[in-house]
Scaffold this motif. Structure first.
Motif, PDB file in Angstrom:
ATOM      1  N   GLN A  97       0.771  -0.966   0.039  1.00  9.30           N
ATOM      2  CA  GLN A  97      -0.018  -0.066  -0.002  1.00  9.30           C
ATOM      3  C   GLN A  97       0.711   1.165   0.121  1.00  9.30           C
ATOM      4  OE1 GLN A  97      -3.244   0.097  -0.160  1.00  9.30           O
ATOM      5  NE2 GLN A  97      -3.380  -2.038  -0.537  1.00  9.30           N
ATOM      6  N   ALA A  98       0.374   2.202  -0.590  1.00  8.24           N
ATOM      7  CA  ALA A  98       1.226   3.433  -0.811  1.00  8.24           C
ATOM      8  C   ALA A  98       0.125   4.697  -0.978  1.00  8.24           C
ATOM      9  CB  ALA A  98       2.076   3.413  -1.812  1.00  8.24           C
ATOM     10  N   GLU A  99       0.515   6.027  -0.446  1.00 11.29           N
ATOM     11  CA  GLU A  99      -0.248   7.054  -0.584  1.00 11.29           C
ATOM     12  C   GLU A  99      -0.470   7.142  -2.200  1.00 11.29           C
ATOM     13  OE1 GLU A  99       0.304  10.578   1.632  1.00 11.29           O
ATOM     14  OE2 GLU A  99       1.999   9.511   2.630  1.00 11.29           O
ATOM     15  N   LYS A 100      -1.732   7.716  -2.259  1.00  9.35           N
ATOM     16  CA  LYS A 100      -2.076   8.007  -3.909  1.00  9.35           C
ATOM     17  C   LYS A 100      -2.923   9.764  -3.751  1.00  9.35           C
ATOM     18  CE  LYS A 100      -4.139   6.217  -8.093  1.00  9.35           C
ATOM     19  NZ  LYS A 100      -5.351   5.102  -8.502  1.00  9.35           N
ATOM     20  N   PRO A 101      -2.127  10.363  -3.809  1.00  5.44           N
ATOM     21  CA  PRO A 101      -2.436  11.853  -3.781  1.00  5.44           C
ATOM     22  C   PRO A 101      -3.108  12.301  -5.098  1.00  5.44           C
ATOM     23  CG  PRO A 101      -0.116  12.130  -3.998  1.00  5.44           C
ATOM     24  CD  PRO A 101      -0.515  10.485  -3.425  1.00  5.44           C
ATOM     25  N   GLY A 102      -2.750  11.328  -6.088  1.00  2.00           N
ATOM     26  CA  GLY A 102      -3.000  11.844  -7.532  1.00  2.00           C
ATOM     27  C   GLY A 102      -3.235  10.705  -8.469  1.00  2.00           C
ATOM     28  N   ILE A 103      -2.751  10.912  -9.654  1.00  2.00           N
ATOM     29  CA  ILE A 103      -2.995   9.696 -10.700  1.00  2.00           C
ATOM     30  C   ILE A 103      -2.431   8.500 -10.437  1.00  2.00           C
ATOM     31  CG2 ILE A 103      -3.676  11.631 -12.344  1.00  2.00           C
ATOM     32  CD1 ILE A 103      -1.153  11.069 -13.660  1.00  2.00           C
ATOM     33  N   ILE A 104      -1.394   8.708  -9.628  1.00  4.04           N
ATOM     34  CA  ILE A 104      -0.463   7.075  -9.549  1.00  4.04           C
ATOM     35  C   ILE A 104      -0.126   6.893  -7.900  1.00  4.04           C
ATOM     36  CG2 ILE A 104       0.661   7.191 -11.642  1.00  4.04           C
ATOM     37  CD1 ILE A 104       3.190   8.468 -10.364  1.00  4.04           C
ATOM     38  N   PRO A 105      -0.162   5.948  -7.336  1.00  2.00           N
ATOM     39  CA  PRO A 105       0.504   5.682  -6.103  1.00  2.00           C
ATOM     40  C   PRO A 105       1.785   5.990  -5.979  1.00  2.00           C
ATOM     41  CG  PRO A 105       0.201   3.517  -7.357  1.00  2.00           C
ATOM     42  CD  PRO A 105      -0.345   4.515  -8.053  1.00  2.00           C
ATOM     43  N   LEU A 106       2.084   6.478  -4.914  1.00  2.00           N
ATOM     44  CA  LEU A 106       3.572   6.968  -4.797  1.00  2.00           C
ATOM     45  C   LEU A 106       4.638   5.875  -4.283  1.00  2.00           C
ATOM     46  CD1 LEU A 106       3.401  10.613  -3.211  1.00  2.00           C
ATOM     47  CD2 LEU A 106       3.537   9.718  -5.636  1.00  2.00           C
ATOM     48  N   ARG A 107       4.876   4.960  -5.290  1.00  2.00           N
ATOM     49  CA  ARG A 107       5.683   3.753  -5.008  1.00  2.00           C
ATOM     50  C   ARG A 107       6.197   3.249  -6.608  1.00  2.00           C
ATOM     51  NH1 ARG A 107       2.351  -0.026  -6.851  1.00  2.00           N
ATOM     52  NH2 ARG A 107       0.207  -0.048  -5.999  1.00  2.00           N
ATOM     53  N   PRO A 108       7.201   2.418  -6.616  1.00  2.00           N
ATOM     54  CA  PRO A 108       7.499   1.900  -7.929  1.00  2.00           C
ATOM     55  C   PRO A 108       6.313   1.380  -8.470  1.00  2.00           C
ATOM     56  CG  PRO A 108       9.019   1.160  -6.428  1.00  2.00           C
ATOM     57  CD  PRO A 108       7.989   1.840  -5.613  1.00  2.00           C
ATOM     58  N   LEU A 109       6.363   1.757  -9.979  1.00  2.00           N
ATOM     59  CA  LEU A 109       4.888   1.454 -10.423  1.00  2.00           C
ATOM     60  C   LEU A 109       4.600   0.087 -11.480  1.00  2.00           C
ATOM     61  CD1 LEU A 109       4.211   5.191 -11.804  1.00  2.00           C
ATOM     62  CD2 LEU A 109       3.235   4.095  -9.848  1.00  2.00           C
ATOM     63  N   ALA A 110       3.787  -0.483 -11.312  1.00  2.00           N
ATOM     64  CA  ALA A 110       3.438  -1.628 -12.327  1.00  2.00           C
ATOM     65  C   ALA A 110       3.079  -1.012 -13.518  1.00  2.00           C
ATOM     66  CB  ALA A 110       2.452  -2.566 -11.793  1.00  2.00           C
ATOM     67  N   VAL A 111       3.204  -1.889 -14.892  1.00  2.00           N
ATOM     68  CA  VAL A 111       3.189  -1.436 -16.086  1.00  2.00           C
ATOM     69  C   VAL A 111       1.829  -0.971 -16.276  1.00  2.00           C
ATOM     70  CG1 VAL A 111       2.869  -2.079 -18.695  1.00  2.00           C
ATOM     71  CG2 VAL A 111       4.787  -3.089 -17.102  1.00  2.00           C
ATOM     72  N   GLY A 112       0.681  -1.770 -15.624  1.00  2.00           N
ATOM     73  CA  GLY A 112      -0.778  -1.333 -15.835  1.00  2.00           C
ATOM     74  C   GLY A 112      -0.929  -0.041 -15.245  1.00  2.00           C
ATOM     75  N   GLU A 113      -0.411   0.423 -13.981  1.00  2.00           N
ATOM     76  CA  GLU A 113      -0.430   1.601 -13.170  1.00  2.00           C
ATOM     77  C   GLU A 113       0.011   2.718 -14.246  1.00  2.00           C
ATOM     78  OE1 GLU A 113      -0.217   0.168  -8.561  1.00  2.00           O
ATOM     79  OE2 GLU A 113       1.437   0.483  -9.787  1.00  2.00           O
ATOM     80  N   ILE A 114       1.008   2.384 -14.899  1.00  2.00           N
ATOM     81  CA  ILE A 114       1.509   3.538 -15.723  1.00  2.00           C
ATOM     82  C   ILE A 114       0.465   3.852 -16.800  1.00  2.00           C
ATOM     83  CG2 ILE A 114       3.343   4.319 -17.417  1.00  2.00           C
ATOM     84  CD1 ILE A 114       5.550   2.826 -15.694  1.00  2.00           C
ATOM     85  N   LEU A 115       0.243   2.846 -17.359  1.00  2.00           N
ATOM     86  CA  LEU A 115      -1.038   3.047 -18.445  1.00  2.00           C
ATOM     87  C   LEU A 115      -2.294   3.652 -18.120  1.00  2.00           C
ATOM     88  CD1 LEU A 115      -0.319  -0.089 -20.536  1.00  2.00           C
ATOM     89  CD2 LEU A 115       0.125   2.047 -21.314  1.00  2.00           C
ATOM     90  N   ASP A 116      -2.657   3.365 -16.686  1.00  2.00           N
ATOM     91  CA  ASP A 116      -3.946   3.949 -16.084  1.00  2.00           C
ATOM     92  C   ASP A 116      -3.630   5.322 -15.594  1.00  2.00           C
ATOM     93  OD1 ASP A 116      -6.489   3.404 -14.678  1.00  2.00           O
ATOM     94  OD2 ASP A 116      -5.366   4.139 -13.002  1.00  2.00           O
ATOM     95  N   GLY A 117      -2.719   5.652 -15.189  1.00  2.00           N
ATOM     96  CA  GLY A 117      -2.063   7.064 -14.716  1.00  2.00           C
ATOM     97  C   GLY A 117      -2.157   7.890 -16.210  1.00  2.00           C
ATOM     98  N   ALA A 118      -1.882   7.193 -17.291  1.00  2.00           N
ATOM     99  CA  ALA A 118      -1.840   8.163 -18.521  1.00  2.00           C
ATOM    100  C   ALA A 118      -3.233   8.364 -18.733  1.00  2.00           C
ATOM    101  CB  ALA A 118      -1.060   7.463 -19.690  1.00  2.00           C
ATOM    102  N   PHE A 119      -4.071   7.575 -18.625  1.00  2.00           N
ATOM    103  CA  PHE A 119      -5.396   7.984 -19.191  1.00  2.00           C
ATOM    104  C   PHE A 119      -6.085   8.800 -17.837  1.00  2.00           C
ATOM    105  CE2 PHE A 119      -4.640   4.444 -22.150  1.00  2.00           C
ATOM    106  CZ  PHE A 119      -5.299   4.828 -23.241  1.00  2.00           C
ATOM    107  N   ALA A 120      -5.905   8.518 -16.846  1.00  2.00           N
ATOM    108  CA  ALA A 120      -6.289   9.147 -15.565  1.00  2.00           C
ATOM    109  C   ALA A 120      -6.018  10.686 -15.673  1.00  2.00           C
ATOM    110  CB  ALA A 120      -5.813   8.714 -14.244  1.00  2.00           C
ATOM    111  N   ALA A 121      -4.707  10.793 -16.317  1.00  2.00           N
ATOM    112  CA  ALA A 121      -4.274  12.505 -16.557  1.00  2.00           C
ATOM    113  C   ALA A 121      -5.230  12.910 -17.492  1.00  2.00           C
ATOM    114  CB  ALA A 121      -2.921  12.459 -16.961  1.00  2.00           C
TER     115      ALA A 121
END
Length: 373
Positions: A97-121
């Motif tokens: 678990q990690a804090e997620k103030p924005g579009i991504i959790p603040l920890r090393p990102l999985a591939v799916g989280e990078i793609l999800d963050g791009a669309f969340a932006a």
């Protein structure tokens, strides 16, 4: 400076020093985010990271991405806190678990989280991510349509020359737009929103350098392609993080290229794989859009192209420009966001940047009195 106070002269803990490119050992505890402290007490501030609001009262503290995590804040939560290997591979098992103030959790990102963050932006800030892209691509396509019209009426050599000019313009625009959107995505990782005017104000001093950076990267990629296709791909991936580094950290073109090279080193295949996966996702979107516009071209082919020469007519040039604008407006923000999030991910893995971002997000929340979005 585009990222606010403290973004220049990066000296990250456990990461590469831009002055010589050498890799330093990671800091103890790896700098993972802590839960918000009880009792309302704010965490100790890190150097340069607790900037007071401006006299106008509307500028929250800006994150200092280039400072060491504050003392006493380097104990990670249970089950986490070990440095990742150079290639970015983590331990088996669920991500912590990690804090997620924005579009991504603040920890090393999985591939799916990078793609999800791009669309969340895109969802979180459509006015900036889509609006800016639409404006820039519209201007670019107007120029492209004019060059195409001139080339169709000139010699083959002139048409070829103008095509090369069009390619160069598009490449420069893509790099510059990635730099502009880097500011927006960096704010979205903190859970903050930003207006188009503020983005342009921050990035304006870096625009000439962005143009120069795009030319240098293009030439190096071209040299690699001339030598070997694989060489061109290697250079392009190795320098893909130069744009966000140039915009967010400041410094020179050479420093930004060295930063990208150092951040990608040891994780080239992972970076290449994520970019390739993103390209496949983008290709699917592109296929759908191209199919829709292809139907329009087929239905009105006589009015859009000259039956003798096959050149575009006036309506054909207009429809082609509109198609390109829509495609670029959908595709370019996604690609730019993925590049910026790759940059953030690499700095989290190598330098414990998540610590700094988590604290800065808390300081902003306290200064503005707002919760996470």
């Amino acid at each position: 400076m585009t990222g606010g106070p403290g973004w220049g002269d990066p000296q990250p803990p456990g990461g590469p020093n831009p002055s010589d490119g050498r890799q330093q050992p990671p800091p103890p505890g790896w700098g993972q985010p802590q839960p918000p402290p009880s009792g309302g007490n704010q965490p100790p501030s890190h150097p340069g990271g607790n900037q007071p609001p401006s006299p106008g009262g509307n500028q929250p503290p800006s994150p200092d991405w280039n400072q060491s995590p504050p003392s006493g804040w380097n104990q990670p939560p249970s089950g986490w806190g070990q440095p990742q290997p150079a290639g970015g591979a983590g331990q088996w098992g669920p991500l912590p678990q990690a804090e997620k103030p924005g579009i991504i959790p603040l920890r090393p990102l999985a591939v799916g989280e990078i793609l999800d963050g791009a669309f969340a932006a895109l969802r979180r800030s459509p006015a900036v991510m889509i609006g800016l892209t639409f404006g820039v691509t519209t201007a670019t396509q107007i120029v492209a349509a004019a060059l195409t019209a001139i080339g169709q009426r000139g010699s083959t050599g002139l048409a070829l020359s103008l095509s090369i000019v069009d390619i160069i313009i598009n490449f420069v625009v893509i790099v510059a737009l990635t730099g502009v959107l880097s500011v927006a995505v960096s704010e979205l990782t903190m859970g903050s929103s930003i207006q188009i005017g503020e983005v342009l104000r921050r990035v304006r001093p870096r625009l000439p350098g962005l143009a120069g950076l795009s030319v240098v990267v293009a030439l190096l990629t071209l040299i690699g392609l001339i030598g070997l296709v694989i060489g061109g791909i290697f250079v392009a991936v190795a320098l893909v993080l130069a744009t966000p580094a140039f915009v967010l950290e400041g410094g020179t073109i050479r420093t930004a290229m060295r930063r990208s090279w150092t951040l990608v080193r040891g994780a080239w295949w992972r970076t290449f794989g994520i970019l390739l996966l993103t390209s496949i996702v983008v290709a699917v979107l592109l296929f759908v859009l191209a199919f829709i516009f292809g139907l329009a071209f087929t239905a009105a082919s006589d009015a859009l192209t000259d039956p003798v020469s096959g050149d575009f007519t006036g309506p054909g040039l207009a429809l082609n420009a509109i198609m390109s604008i829509i495609i670029d407006t959908v595709i370019m923000p996604v690609m730019a966001s993925v590049v910026v999030l790759l940059y953030v991910d690499r700095r989290i893995r190598l330098e414990g940047l998540d610590m700094t971002l988590a604290q800065a997000a808390r300081e902003r929340r306290a200064a503005t009195g707002q919760g996470y979005q």
